[in-house]
Design a protein around this motif. Structure first.
Motif, PDB file in Angstrom:
ATOM      1  N   LEU A 276       0.825  -0.967   0.027  1.00  0.00           N
ATOM      2  CA  LEU A 276       0.093  -0.119   0.088  1.00  0.00           C
ATOM      3  C   LEU A 276       0.978   1.122   0.004  1.00  0.00           C
ATOM      4  CD1 LEU A 276      -3.124   0.267   0.073  1.00  0.00           C
ATOM      5  CD2 LEU A 276      -2.776   0.829   2.379  1.00  0.00           C
ATOM      6  N   SER A 277       1.613   1.184   0.986  1.00  0.00           N
ATOM      7  CA  SER A 277       2.852   2.319   0.869  1.00  0.00           C
ATOM      8  C   SER A 277       3.642   2.639  -0.372  1.00  0.00           C
ATOM      9  CB  SER A 277       3.710   2.286   2.291  1.00  0.00           C
ATOM     10  OG  SER A 277       4.380   1.107   2.001  1.00  0.00           O
ATOM     11  N   ARG A 278       3.799   1.548  -1.267  1.00  0.00           N
ATOM     12  CA  ARG A 278       4.549   1.616  -2.151  1.00  0.00           C
ATOM     13  C   ARG A 278       3.738   2.009  -3.466  1.00  0.00           C
ATOM     14  NH1 ARG A 278       7.429  -3.112  -0.681  1.00  0.00           N
ATOM     15  NH2 ARG A 278       5.908  -4.436  -1.408  1.00  0.00           N
ATOM     16  N   LEU A 279       2.401   1.724  -3.338  1.00  0.00           N
ATOM     17  CA  LEU A 279       1.419   2.415  -4.246  1.00  0.00           C
ATOM     18  C   LEU A 279       1.168   3.942  -3.904  1.00  0.00           C
ATOM     19  CD1 LEU A 279      -0.855   2.267  -6.263  1.00  0.00           C
ATOM     20  CD2 LEU A 279      -2.396   1.799  -4.686  1.00  0.00           C
ATOM     21  N   ALA A 280       1.431   4.274  -2.558  1.00  0.00           N
ATOM     22  CA  ALA A 280       1.134   5.727  -2.327  1.00  0.00           C
ATOM     23  C   ALA A 280       2.323   6.464  -2.639  1.00  0.00           C
ATOM     24  CB  ALA A 280       1.122   5.716  -0.747  1.00  0.00           C
ATOM     25  N   SER A 281       3.430   5.937  -2.721  1.00  0.00           N
ATOM     26  CA  SER A 281       4.757   6.545  -3.299  1.00  0.00           C
ATOM     27  C   SER A 281       4.621   6.760  -4.796  1.00  0.00           C
ATOM     28  CB  SER A 281       6.137   5.822  -2.908  1.00  0.00           C
ATOM     29  OG  SER A 281       6.426   4.887  -3.709  1.00  0.00           O
ATOM     30  N   LEU A 282       3.832   5.772  -5.440  1.00  0.00           N
ATOM     31  CA  LEU A 282       3.948   6.097  -6.989  1.00  0.00           C
ATOM     32  C   LEU A 282       3.096   7.459  -7.264  1.00  0.00           C
ATOM     33  CD1 LEU A 282       3.269   2.539  -8.477  1.00  0.00           C
ATOM     34  CD2 LEU A 282       5.399   4.231  -8.704  1.00  0.00           C
TER      35      LEU A 282
ATOM     36  N   ALA B 280      -2.895  10.177  -2.493  1.00  0.00           N
ATOM     37  CA  ALA B 280      -1.458   9.313  -2.199  1.00  0.00           C
ATOM     38  C   ALA B 280      -1.208   9.560  -0.513  1.00  0.00           C
ATOM     39  CB  ALA B 280      -0.424  10.241  -2.671  1.00  0.00           C
ATOM     40  N   SER B 281      -1.797  10.762   0.023  1.00  0.00           N
ATOM     41  CA  SER B 281      -1.512  10.909   1.522  1.00  0.00           C
ATOM     42  C   SER B 281      -2.335  10.052   2.292  1.00  0.00           C
ATOM     43  CB  SER B 281      -1.601  12.500   1.658  1.00  0.00           C
ATOM     44  OG  SER B 281      -2.899  12.926   2.024  1.00  0.00           O
ATOM     45  N   LEU B 282      -3.570   9.831   2.011  1.00  0.00           N
ATOM     46  CA  LEU B 282      -4.501   8.903   2.478  1.00  0.00           C
ATOM     47  C   LEU B 282      -3.819   7.429   2.362  1.00  0.00           C
ATOM     48  CD1 LEU B 282      -8.031   9.721   1.142  1.00  0.00           C
ATOM     49  CD2 LEU B 282      -6.918  10.241   3.447  1.00  0.00           C
ATOM     50  N   LEU B 283      -3.321   6.925   1.223  1.00  0.00           N
ATOM     51  CA  LEU B 283      -2.710   5.842   1.271  1.00  0.00           C
ATOM     52  C   LEU B 283      -1.327   5.491   2.033  1.00  0.00           C
ATOM     53  CD1 LEU B 283      -3.086   4.745  -2.747  1.00  0.00           C
ATOM     54  CD2 LEU B 283      -4.317   3.960  -0.544  1.00  0.00           C
ATOM     55  N   ALA B 284      -0.667   6.710   2.365  1.00  0.00           N
ATOM     56  CA  ALA B 284       0.659   6.707   2.828  1.00  0.00           C
ATOM     57  C   ALA B 284       0.392   6.905   4.297  1.00  0.00           C
ATOM     58  CB  ALA B 284       1.418   7.713   2.347  1.00  0.00           C
ATOM     59  N   PHE B 285      -0.813   7.237   4.801  1.00  0.00           N
ATOM     60  CA  PHE B 285      -0.932   7.628   6.186  1.00  0.00           C
ATOM     61  C   PHE B 285      -0.199   6.625   7.238  1.00  0.00           C
ATOM     62  CE2 PHE B 285      -3.559   7.698  10.057  1.00  0.00           C
ATOM     63  CZ  PHE B 285      -3.505   9.056  10.411  1.00  0.00           C
ATOM     64  N   THR B 286      -0.360   5.213   7.175  1.00  0.00           N
ATOM     65  CA  THR B 286       0.413   4.570   8.331  1.00  0.00           C
ATOM     66  C   THR B 286       1.868   4.592   8.002  1.00  0.00           C
ATOM     67  OG1 THR B 286       0.088   2.772   6.784  1.00  0.00           O
ATOM     68  CG2 THR B 286      -1.766   2.799   8.488  1.00  0.00           C
ATOM     69  N   SER B 287       2.391   4.699   6.671  1.00  0.00           N
ATOM     70  CA  SER B 287       3.778   4.663   6.674  1.00  0.00           C
ATOM     71  C   SER B 287       4.146   6.167   7.374  1.00  0.00           C
ATOM     72  CB  SER B 287       4.080   4.882   5.032  1.00  0.00           C
ATOM     73  OG  SER B 287       3.552   3.920   4.569  1.00  0.00           O
ATOM     74  N   MET B 288       3.374   7.101   6.920  1.00  0.00           N
ATOM     75  CA  MET B 288       3.762   8.450   7.610  1.00  0.00           C
ATOM     76  C   MET B 288       3.653   8.467   9.137  1.00  0.00           C
ATOM     77  SD  MET B 288       4.817   9.804   4.946  1.00  0.00           S
ATOM     78  CE  MET B 288       5.058  11.453   4.598  1.00  0.00           C
ATOM     79  N   GLN B 289       2.814   7.977   9.469  1.00  0.00           N
ATOM     80  CA  GLN B 289       2.566   7.934  10.953  1.00  0.00           C
ATOM     81  C   GLN B 289       3.760   7.265  11.741  1.00  0.00           C
ATOM     82  OE1 GLN B 289       0.327  10.192  11.320  1.00  0.00           O
ATOM     83  NE2 GLN B 289      -0.221   9.176  13.235  1.00  0.00           N
ATOM     84  N   ARG B 290       4.265   6.012  11.019  1.00  0.00           N
ATOM     85  CA  ARG B 290       5.475   5.244  11.525  1.00  0.00           C
ATOM     86  C   ARG B 290       6.529   6.184  11.524  1.00  0.00           C
ATOM     87  NH1 ARG B 290       5.592   1.817   7.420  1.00  0.00           N
ATOM     88  NH2 ARG B 290       3.430   1.010   8.141  1.00  0.00           N
ATOM     89  N   LEU B 291       6.898   6.926  10.274  1.00  0.00           N
ATOM     90  CA  LEU B 291       7.803   7.836  10.314  1.00  0.00           C
ATOM     91  C   LEU B 291       7.823   8.801  11.509  1.00  0.00           C
ATOM     92  CD1 LEU B 291      10.307   9.264   8.972  1.00  0.00           C
ATOM     93  CD2 LEU B 291       8.806  10.369   7.409  1.00  0.00           C
ATOM     94  N   LYS B 292       6.733   9.406  11.646  1.00  0.00           N
ATOM     95  CA  LYS B 292       6.496  10.401  12.560  1.00  0.00           C
ATOM     96  C   LYS B 292       6.931  10.054  13.988  1.00  0.00           C
ATOM     97  CE  LYS B 292       2.870  14.117  13.257  1.00  0.00           C
ATOM     98  NZ  LYS B 292       1.588  14.225  13.119  1.00  0.00           N
ATOM     99  N   LYS B 293       6.307   8.780  14.228  1.00  0.00           N
ATOM    100  CA  LYS B 293       6.778   8.083  15.353  1.00  0.00           C
ATOM    101  C   LYS B 293       8.250   8.048  15.618  1.00  0.00           C
ATOM    102  CE  LYS B 293       5.010   4.648  18.630  1.00  0.00           C
ATOM    103  NZ  LYS B 293       4.429   3.472  18.923  1.00  0.00           N
ATOM    104  N   ARG B 294       8.972   7.671  14.682  1.00  0.00           N
ATOM    105  CA  ARG B 294      10.265   7.248  14.507  1.00  0.00           C
ATOM    106  C   ARG B 294      11.158   8.784  14.854  1.00  0.00           C
ATOM    107  NH1 ARG B 294      15.368   6.609  14.418  1.00  0.00           N
ATOM    108  NH2 ARG B 294      16.446   5.628  12.663  1.00  0.00           N
ATOM    109  N   ILE B 295      10.579   9.817  14.373  1.00  0.00           N
ATOM    110  CA  ILE B 295      11.368  10.837  14.951  1.00  0.00           C
ATOM    111  C   ILE B 295      10.614  11.975  15.629  1.00  0.00           C
ATOM    112  CG2 ILE B 295      12.886  10.944  12.663  1.00  0.00           C
ATOM    113  CD1 ILE B 295      10.878  12.907  11.433  1.00  0.00           C
ATOM    114  N   ASP B 296       9.623  11.677  16.138  1.00  0.00           N
ATOM    115  CA  ASP B 296       8.684  12.482  17.037  1.00  0.00           C
ATOM    116  C   ASP B 296       9.435  13.002  18.062  1.00  0.00           C
ATOM    117  OD1 ASP B 296       6.643  13.787  18.462  1.00  0.00           O
ATOM    118  OD2 ASP B 296       5.329  12.247  18.501  1.00  0.00           O
TER     119      ASP B 296
END
Lengths: 368, 368
Positions: A276-282, B280-296
């Motif tokens: 899903l995140s790879r799709l988002a990145s596209l 894209a931002s919707l699809l990337a939501f969980t990825s971004m949350q993960r990143l945010k948590k990493r550098i929060d």
């Protein structure tokens, strides 16, 4: 200057940039590709290129946009990243770096671009171009992505010298303001002095002295002094120019670069995590490209040496064609605006005024 | 210590954390919400909470996880962000900050947490807890997101004092190593000394002296000294602990925070640009949350004051419940590992050894 520039074989009426082809991590091919890109975009630029003639002849011949726009000056020696500045100053006469600076010294070009060894370039620049009257320590200024409308702030010094007293910091304020005026088209730049807090009682003793010195010279120098700023203001919008010593500036620059690079890598990881995140990145590709362009260090590629008779643009050692082209663009902008001469005039006038003030104070029984 | 802690009404057998409820930007409600979160996650923690009793009683009563876990000590005064440290030292006896530190001074708690005015907290800590024998300047250490396996590096000093000589920098190395050992479970931390280049001839004079001093004490102190590091190594993996003076450290910390925040905002903008990027931002939501948590920054919320008789965790002034809970977690970890006592022993032993070495050198006719 124009009369002299016209004598160059690189093209009548053009702005001539002196370019050191050697010493970068990617070799002369990247440099030639970079200046070719600049030449294509801007018909007003001509080049004097320094390095081993036979090799450069071949590289230049392959690039159509460079036809009739490049004069090659043969220099067989190369300053490596490992060479000590003191060694280069004594034994570097045959190097492309020396030759590139001498083209500015002789007036054949207004600005020099090099992606070689920073320490050696600064040391050679001091010897070959000499400091401007009234300048004690030259400085390296960089552009930094910021929240300001112009997209960037100027920070100096980022590493020419690890020390700076209050008089040096005043010079940096004047030179930084001049750079922002000519390089970023800000008629009255806002200057901040980097400290650990914005309160006037905070920080080191020389900073309090510098604060008062810049404050009392601000009006005459045509700048707005916003007082102390903090590290968080370097990418912020509280001021346009951040003034600090070369030790602190260098650490701040590299900390910011390192942090941006870490976030970029973590972002890539995040986008690789799941299908899903790879799709988002596209889908996000163009957005990310836009962001990348906004903060791409290659686009602001070019520390500028200020306080010398002539301007030197130091490109990243690892600069590719895009990076070199960005450095040439900056060099062209500064050359066209007559930056070297305006800066010299500004510093000379301020140093007279400071001397006048000092004399007046002496006559009044005040401290010099 | 355990015997004393058992006497507290906050719960037998529990690790007691002393918490200043006042002085943060979000008021006592955020602090109580934060400690409630910690209490829920960890049944071993008890609290002594300092501030206006009537107000705190009400806030605590609303949080079930805090039932029987909090002793409230009444303090009517509040140290504001504007109060000068010198003023608080003279007139701050009735404040929650003073009371919170005194619970550590008396041994009722091992560690104190406050999100109040940093300058005042440091000044009061110096007066109430006093410096460890052998420590000239206490330091503030922070955790910084990094490429290392542990996810964070330690950096100190980030602002306790704007100066540091070579002996202070050695102390910082020892204290930072002790912190990394106990707070990050690194048996033999790698220490780097922040400079503008990694070559041994570079930088300021006191840094060269500190380099040699740390190097010669590294083995006895059970640490690996990697020598000079640069700003780019603060978020890197060249070392685990970055040692620097409080001026440089503070600027680096704030530059990094400011840069991360700018990138975060630009990222949001990029994702709002077009319908496609919003998808894209919707699809990337969980990825971004993960990143945010990493550098929060809230997750690593807590500068730690080192070099005092007792440990003080300084939380961000703007900390919310998540931030307070992170600071309490860190305080608990340090308290459980017996950090204060281990650090004190380590510094005392090193300072004896340095004195021994100095004496030996004197006897050999060397320099002291």
């Amino acid at each position: 200057m124009t009369a002299l520039q016209d004598q160059s074989t690189a093209g009548a009426g053009r702005t001539i940039i002196s370019v050191d082809a050697m010493g970068g991590d990617r070799g002369p091919a990247a440099v030639v590709a970079g200046i070719s890109r600049s030449a294509k975009k801007n018909p007003d630029i001509g080049f004097i290129l320094h390095g081993p003639k036979a090799e450069l002849d071949k590289l230049v011949a392959r690039k159509k946009p460079l036809a009739g726009r490049v004069e090659i000056r043969d220099a067989q020696g190369v300053v490596t990243m490992e060479d000590k500045p003191s060694h280069v100053m004594r034994h570097g006469k045959d190097t492309s770096m020396w030759s590139a600076l001498d083209a500015v010294r002789s007036g054949d070009a207004d600005v020099c671009v090099s992606c070689g060894n920073t320490g050696a370039l600064m040391a050679l620049s001091m010897v070959r171009l000499r400091k401007l009257p009234g300048v004690n320590r030259p400085a390296i200024a960089v552009l930094w992505p910021s929240r300001n409308p112009q997209g960037f702030n100027v920070m100096l010094d980022v590493g020419a010298d690890v020390r700076a007293d209050e008089h040096d910091l005043l010079q940096y304020a004047l030179m930084g303001a001049s750079y922002a005026r000519n390089g970023m088209d800000l008629p009255r730049p806002r200057i901040g002095l980097l400290n650990v807090g914005t309160e006037e009682h905070k920080g080191r003793a020389e900073l309090k002295l510098a604060h008062d010195l810049i404050k009392s010279n601000a009006d005459r120098a045509g700048l707005d002094f916003v007082g102390f700023v903090e590290g968080s203001d370097i990418p912020g919008d509280a001021c346009d120019v951040i003034v600090t010593d070369g030790f602190t500036g260098n650490v701040a620059l590299k900390t910011g670069e390192g942090t941006a690079s870490l976030i970029g890598d973590l972002l890539k990881e995040a986008f690789q995590f799941s299908p899903l995140s790879r799709l988002a990145s596209l889908l996000a590709f163009t957005s990310m490209q836009r962001l990348k362009k906004r903060i791409d260090p290659r686009r602001v590629n070019g520390g500028v040496f200020l306080g010398l008779n002539g301007t030197v643009v130091k490109s990243h050692g690892s600069a590719d064609a895009t990076g070199i082209a960005a450095a040439v663009k900056l060099a062209h902008l500064l050359s066209q605006s007559g930056f070297s001469h305006k800066l010299a005039a500004r510093v000379a006038s301020a140093s007279e005024q400071v001397q006048d003030t000092a004399t007046e104070q002496s006559e009044d029984g005040g401290k010099e």
